[in-house]
Design a protein around this motif. Structure first.
Motif, PDB file in Angstrom:
ATOM      1  N   TYR A 244       2.805   6.636   1.233  1.00 36.46           N
ATOM      2  CA  TYR A 244       2.046   5.549   1.822  1.00 36.46           C
ATOM      3  C   TYR A 244       0.552   5.807   1.647  1.00 36.46           C
ATOM      4  CZ  TYR A 244       6.320   3.695   3.848  1.00 36.46           C
ATOM      5  OH  TYR A 244       7.575   3.157   4.005  1.00 36.46           O
ATOM      6  N   LEU A 245      -0.165   4.759   1.290  1.00 37.30           N
ATOM      7  CA  LEU A 245      -1.597   4.866   0.996  1.00 37.30           C
ATOM      8  C   LEU A 245      -2.469   4.380   2.128  1.00 37.30           C
ATOM      9  CD1 LEU A 245      -1.440   3.497  -2.663  1.00 37.30           C
ATOM     10  CD2 LEU A 245      -1.130   5.860  -1.876  1.00 37.30           C
ATOM     11  N   ARG A 246      -1.855   3.832   3.156  1.00 34.33           N
ATOM     12  CA  ARG A 246      -2.616   3.302   4.282  1.00 34.33           C
ATOM     13  C   ARG A 246      -1.832   3.525   5.575  1.00 34.33           C
ATOM     14  NH1 ARG A 246      -6.725  -0.446   4.333  1.00 34.33           N
ATOM     15  NH2 ARG A 246      -6.306  -0.941   2.131  1.00 34.33           N
ATOM     16  N   SER A 247      -2.551   3.782   6.649  1.00 30.19           N
ATOM     17  CA  SER A 247      -1.925   3.986   7.951  1.00 30.19           C
ATOM     18  C   SER A 247      -1.216   2.708   8.413  1.00 30.19           C
ATOM     19  CB  SER A 247      -2.984   4.400   8.974  1.00 30.19           C
ATOM     20  OG  SER A 247      -2.480   4.311  10.289  1.00 30.19           O
ATOM     21  N   SER A 248      -0.166   2.895   9.187  1.00 31.57           N
ATOM     22  CA  SER A 248       0.536   1.747   9.771  1.00 31.57           C
ATOM     23  C   SER A 248      -0.110   1.310  11.078  1.00 31.57           C
ATOM     24  CB  SER A 248       2.010   2.099  10.006  1.00 31.57           C
ATOM     25  OG  SER A 248       2.137   3.205  10.889  1.00 31.57           O
ATOM     26  N   GLY A 249      -1.197   1.973  11.458  1.00 28.28           N
ATOM     27  CA  GLY A 249      -1.907   1.601  12.672  1.00 28.28           C
ATOM     28  C   GLY A 249      -1.071   1.846  13.915  1.00 28.28           C
ATOM     29  N   ASP A 250      -1.061   0.852  14.808  1.00 28.36           N
ATOM     30  CA  ASP A 250      -0.283   0.988  16.047  1.00 28.36           C
ATOM     31  C   ASP A 250       1.182   0.620  15.858  1.00 28.36           C
ATOM     32  OD1 ASP A 250      -2.563   1.764  17.429  1.00 28.36           O
ATOM     33  OD2 ASP A 250      -3.091  -0.308  17.957  1.00 28.36           O
ATOM     34  N   GLY A 251       1.529   0.167  14.650  1.00 27.84           N
ATOM     35  CA  GLY A 251       2.907  -0.245  14.398  1.00 27.84           C
ATOM     36  C   GLY A 251       3.616   0.692  13.436  1.00 27.84           C
TER      37      GLY A 251
ATOM     38  N   ASP B 212       0.842  -1.204   0.000  1.00 27.79           N
ATOM     39  CA  ASP B 212       0.000   0.000   0.000  1.00 27.79           C
ATOM     40  C   ASP B 212       0.870   1.244   0.000  1.00 27.79           C
ATOM     41  OD1 ASP B 212      -2.530  -1.362   0.098  1.00 27.79           O
ATOM     42  OD2 ASP B 212      -2.096  -1.839   2.189  1.00 27.79           O
ATOM     43  N   ALA B 213       1.666   1.371  -1.038  1.00 30.46           N
ATOM     44  CA  ALA B 213       2.572   2.519  -1.146  1.00 30.46           C
ATOM     45  C   ALA B 213       2.981   2.719  -2.597  1.00 30.46           C
ATOM     46  CB  ALA B 213       3.805   2.302  -0.275  1.00 30.46           C
ATOM     47  N   GLU B 214       3.407   3.926  -2.913  1.00 28.27           N
ATOM     48  CA  GLU B 214       3.953   4.267  -4.228  1.00 28.27           C
ATOM     49  C   GLU B 214       5.340   4.862  -4.026  1.00 28.27           C
ATOM     50  OE1 GLU B 214       1.244   7.002  -5.991  1.00 28.27           O
ATOM     51  OE2 GLU B 214      -0.387   5.543  -6.216  1.00 28.27           O
ATOM     52  N   THR B 215       6.238   4.581  -4.957  1.00 32.34           N
ATOM     53  CA  THR B 215       7.597   5.126  -4.853  1.00 32.34           C
ATOM     54  C   THR B 215       7.844   6.156  -5.945  1.00 32.34           C
ATOM     55  OG1 THR B 215       8.468   3.319  -6.211  1.00 32.34           O
ATOM     56  CG2 THR B 215       8.529   3.026  -3.818  1.00 32.34           C
ATOM     57  N   TYR B 216       8.795   7.022  -5.688  1.00 31.26           N
ATOM     58  CA  TYR B 216       9.247   8.026  -6.664  1.00 31.26           C
ATOM     59  C   TYR B 216      10.739   7.817  -6.891  1.00 31.26           C
ATOM     60  CZ  TYR B 216       4.944  10.313  -5.080  1.00 31.26           C
ATOM     61  OH  TYR B 216       3.648  10.590  -4.740  1.00 31.26           O
ATOM     62  N   PRO B 217      11.118   7.501  -8.141  1.00 32.82           N
ATOM     63  CA  PRO B 217      10.278   7.173  -9.298  1.00 32.82           C
ATOM     64  C   PRO B 217       9.541   5.853  -9.077  1.00 32.82           C
ATOM     65  CG  PRO B 217      12.564   6.715  -9.777  1.00 32.82           C
ATOM     66  CD  PRO B 217      12.559   7.377  -8.440  1.00 32.82           C
ATOM     67  N   ALA B 218       8.659   5.515 -10.018  1.00 32.51           N
ATOM     68  CA  ALA B 218       7.804   4.342  -9.852  1.00 32.51           C
ATOM     69  C   ALA B 218       8.604   3.053  -9.714  1.00 32.51           C
ATOM     70  CB  ALA B 218       6.843   4.239 -11.038  1.00 32.51           C
TER      71      ALA B 218
END
Length: 254
Positions: free
Chosen positions: A202-209, A165-171
């Motif tokens: 990042y496209l989603r929270s890591s929550g408690d971790g 659930d993440a994107e990098t630069y560059p792809a």
């Protein structure tokens, strides 16, 4: 060689179990290196024109199965000559030894924002320009003109976010070196949603971790030697993990 034989002759003196062993070994070595079978008078008349070569173990590889494979007795090598003995040190062997000693800096990236980052906002990534530059090590055989220099040059930084659930630069996740720098520091005042030349979103929270972001630098390795030989060695890839906490952006509806 002369000093070595003298040292062997004193081995076991005063120890009943080993009494006479030193003299026996000394007689054998004298027969080989002093009495002309095959050497005469330890080759003292050739001082400065070469040396005796003997087996040596790389202390960094002493537990390797073949670390002690060379069981050949010490033999004479003329100055400026590389012996044809299969296990003898060559310029490439020296280059590989120097490879082991390269002072490659730790792969610790800098990120902005620091600490906790936010979902859907780019995190800029870069490496210290002063640390990530060419490094070289020269290995040589003391008393000879045989040496090899191994050089490592950083060529790219690979980013693995630690989640799908993440994107990098560059792809591709491969940040090339530009102007001797990997990535660019985020300047003050840069809008939060500006895409970095090197980074991750990042496209989603890591929550408690946290996410385990891995940064790996690829180093191009080459070598040269005093014999004119040289070439490339396998690329080096050195990395480190860093924990990244990612939070949701809280908004208030009125």
């Amino acid at each position: 060689m002369e000093k070595t034989v003298k040292a062997w002759r004193s081995f076991g003196d005063g120890v009943p179990l080993f009494e006479g062993v030193g003299e026996f070994v000394g007689d054998y070595l004298d027969n080989r290196y002093k009495e002309g079978k095959p050497y005469k008078d330890y080759n003292l008349d050739k001082q400065g024109k070469g040396m005796f070569w003997a087996a040596a173990v790389n202390p960094n590889r002493k537990d390797d199965p073949e670390a002690s494979a060379c069981d050949k007795q010490p033999f004479w090598v003329d100055e400026g000559t590389t012996p044809e003995e299969p296990l003898a040190v060559t310029p490439k062997v020296l280059a590989e030894y120097a490879y082991d000693e390269l002072p490659v800096p730790s792969t610790e990236i800098t990120m902005a924002p620091q600490g906790t980052t936010k979902v859907n906002l780019p995190t800029w990534v870069w490496l210290d320009k002063a640390k990530f530059k060419k490094v070289s090590v020269t290995a040589s055989i003391p008393g000879s003109d045989l040496s090899a220099t191994t050089t490592a040059e950083p060529v790219s930084l690979s980013i693995a976010p630690g989640t799908e659930d993440a994107e990098t630069y560059p792809a591709s996740g491969e940040c090339p070196i530009e102007d001797h720098r990997i990535g660019v520091p985020r300047a003050k005042g840069t809008p939060a949603d500006t895409d970095p030349p090197c980074g991750v979103k990042y496209l989603r929270s890591s929550g408690d971790g946290s996410y385990d972001l891995q940064a790996t630098v690829t180093w191009k390795i080459s070598w040269t030697s005093t014999t004119g030989e040289g070439g490339d060695l396998p690329e080096g890839r050195f990395g480190a993990d860093q924990q990244v906490e990612v939070e949701e952006i809280q908004s208030i509806n009125r």
